[in-house]
Write a protein that holds these residues in place. Structure first.
Motif, PDB file in Angstrom:
ATOM      1  N   VAL A  25      -5.214  51.014  33.508  1.00  9.58           N
ATOM      2  CA  VAL A  25      -6.797  50.719  33.738  1.00  9.58           C
ATOM      3  C   VAL A  25      -6.857  50.041  35.224  1.00  9.58           C
ATOM      4  N   ALA A  26      -5.788  49.281  35.770  1.00  5.95           N
ATOM      5  CA  ALA A  26      -6.043  48.770  36.893  1.00  5.95           C
ATOM      6  C   ALA A  26      -5.997  49.994  37.990  1.00  5.95           C
ATOM      7  N   THR A  27      -5.020  50.767  37.703  1.00  6.49           N
ATOM      8  CA  THR A  27      -4.687  52.191  38.481  1.00  6.49           C
ATOM      9  C   THR A  27      -6.183  53.010  38.495  1.00  6.49           C
ATOM     10  N   VAL A  28      -6.618  53.035  37.400  1.00  7.51           N
ATOM     11  CA  VAL A  28      -7.935  53.774  37.381  1.00  7.51           C
ATOM     12  C   VAL A  28      -9.176  53.147  38.009  1.00  7.51           C
ATOM     13  N   LEU A  29      -9.375  51.913  37.902  1.00  7.70           N
ATOM     14  CA  LEU A  29     -10.234  51.174  38.804  1.00  7.70           C
ATOM     15  C   LEU A  29      -9.823  50.738  40.223  1.00  7.70           C
ATOM     16  N   GLU A  30      -8.645  51.116  40.630  1.00  5.81           N
ATOM     17  CA  GLU A  30      -8.045  51.042  42.059  1.00  5.81           C
ATOM     18  C   GLU A  30      -8.302  49.316  42.456  1.00  5.81           C
ATOM     19  N   LEU A  31      -7.897  48.758  41.556  1.00  8.88           N
ATOM     20  CA  LEU A  31      -7.570  47.280  42.006  1.00  8.88           C
ATOM     21  C   LEU A  31      -6.528  46.968  42.818  1.00  8.88           C
ATOM     22  N   ARG A  32      -6.529  46.046  43.383  1.00  7.88           N
ATOM     23  CA  ARG A  32      -5.578  45.472  44.469  1.00  7.88           C
ATOM     24  C   ARG A  32      -4.347  44.997  43.637  1.00  7.88           C
ATOM     25  N   MET A  33      -2.957  45.254  43.864  1.00  3.46           N
ATOM     26  CA  MET A  33      -1.860  45.012  43.283  1.00  3.46           C
ATOM     27  C   MET A  33      -1.806  43.618  42.783  1.00  3.46           C
ATOM     28  N   ARG A  34      -2.006  42.724  43.847  1.00  4.22           N
ATOM     29  CA  ARG A  34      -2.000  41.332  43.585  1.00  4.22           C
ATOM     30  C   ARG A  34      -2.830  40.846  42.560  1.00  4.22           C
ATOM     31  N   SER A  35      -3.920  41.160  42.654  1.00  2.00           N
ATOM     32  CA  SER A  35      -5.259  40.732  41.866  1.00  2.00           C
ATOM     33  C   SER A  35      -4.937  41.243  40.142  1.00  2.00           C
ATOM     34  N   ALA A  36      -4.511  42.693  40.192  1.00  2.00           N
ATOM     35  CA  ALA A  36      -4.032  43.396  38.707  1.00  2.00           C
ATOM     36  C   ALA A  36      -2.901  42.813  38.306  1.00  2.00           C
ATOM     37  N   LEU A  37      -2.052  42.191  39.156  1.00  2.00           N
ATOM     38  CA  LEU A  37      -0.622  41.639  38.490  1.00  2.00           C
ATOM     39  C   LEU A  37      -1.030  40.207  38.035  1.00  2.00           C
ATOM     40  N   SER A  38      -1.967  39.447  38.620  1.00  2.00           N
ATOM     41  CA  SER A  38      -2.353  38.089  38.061  1.00  2.00           C
ATOM     42  C   SER A  38      -2.791  38.194  36.757  1.00  2.00           C
ATOM     43  N   ALA A  39      -3.973  39.264  36.842  1.00  2.00           N
ATOM     44  CA  ALA A  39      -4.939  39.297  35.579  1.00  2.00           C
ATOM     45  C   ALA A  39      -3.745  39.900  34.255  1.00  2.00           C
ATOM     46  N   ILE A  40      -3.137  40.835  34.625  1.00  2.00           N
ATOM     47  CA  ILE A  40      -2.000  41.474  33.395  1.00  2.00           C
ATOM     48  C   ILE A  40      -1.463  40.315  33.225  1.00  2.00           C
TER      49      ILE A  40
END
Length: 154
Positions: free
Chosen positions: A116-131
């Motif tokens: 989902v983070a890939t599809v939403l094109e979220l920044r790596m740092r933000s996506a990793l923190s949320a995950i």
């Protein structure tokens, strides 16, 4: 030596899609690990493949579908699943991603969150923190449910 094997297997089970820490924590507990050991080993194992998945998921799915015709149905399913989840959480972005990962049910988890983070094109740092926060919450829930099941059983 037996404890090291159980610890390693707990990490490996947590790294697998679908099973993730939902299976790793009960596996570790059944193997004799302490609750906190099973929890942290499962969290670490669940997070290990996530950065690579975020970086390469799109390219890997595209390559598989173009290279192997029989994989096209699978890759289409994975992409449609990720897009459907992304539509639901797009409004809340990182908080929604964290909640998606935190619910320890099939179709959720760190692997789905990474897609989902890939599809939403979220920044790596933000996506990793949320995950990561979602994985910790899911781990707490699974550990609590495992502990409750042991108490209820005995």
């Amino acid at each position: 030596m037996e404890g090291i094997k159980t610890a390693l297997m707990t990490v490996l089970v947590a790294m697998t899609p679908v099973l993730e820490l939902r299976a790793a924590i009960p596996f570790g507990l059944a193997g004799g690990l302490a609750y906190w050991e099973a929890f942290w080993l499962a969290v670490v194992g669940n997070m290990l493949p996530i950065p690579l998945l975020i970086l390469f998921a799109r390219r890997l799915l595209s390559w598989l579908s173009h290279r192997f015709a029989f994989m096209r149905r699978f890759t289409d399913f994975v992409e449609k699943h990720a897009v459907a989840k992304a539509k639901r959480i797009n409004r809340f972005q990182l908080f929604g991603l964290m909640l998606l990962v935190a619910v320890p049910l099939p179709g959720t988890g760190a692997w789905t969150g990474a897609l989902v983070a890939t599809v939403l094109e979220l920044r790596m740092r933000s996506a990793l923190s949320a995950i990561f926060l979602g994985v910790v919450i899911a781990g707490i829930i699974v550990t609590f449910l495992s502990y409750s099941a042991v108490i209820a059983f005995f």
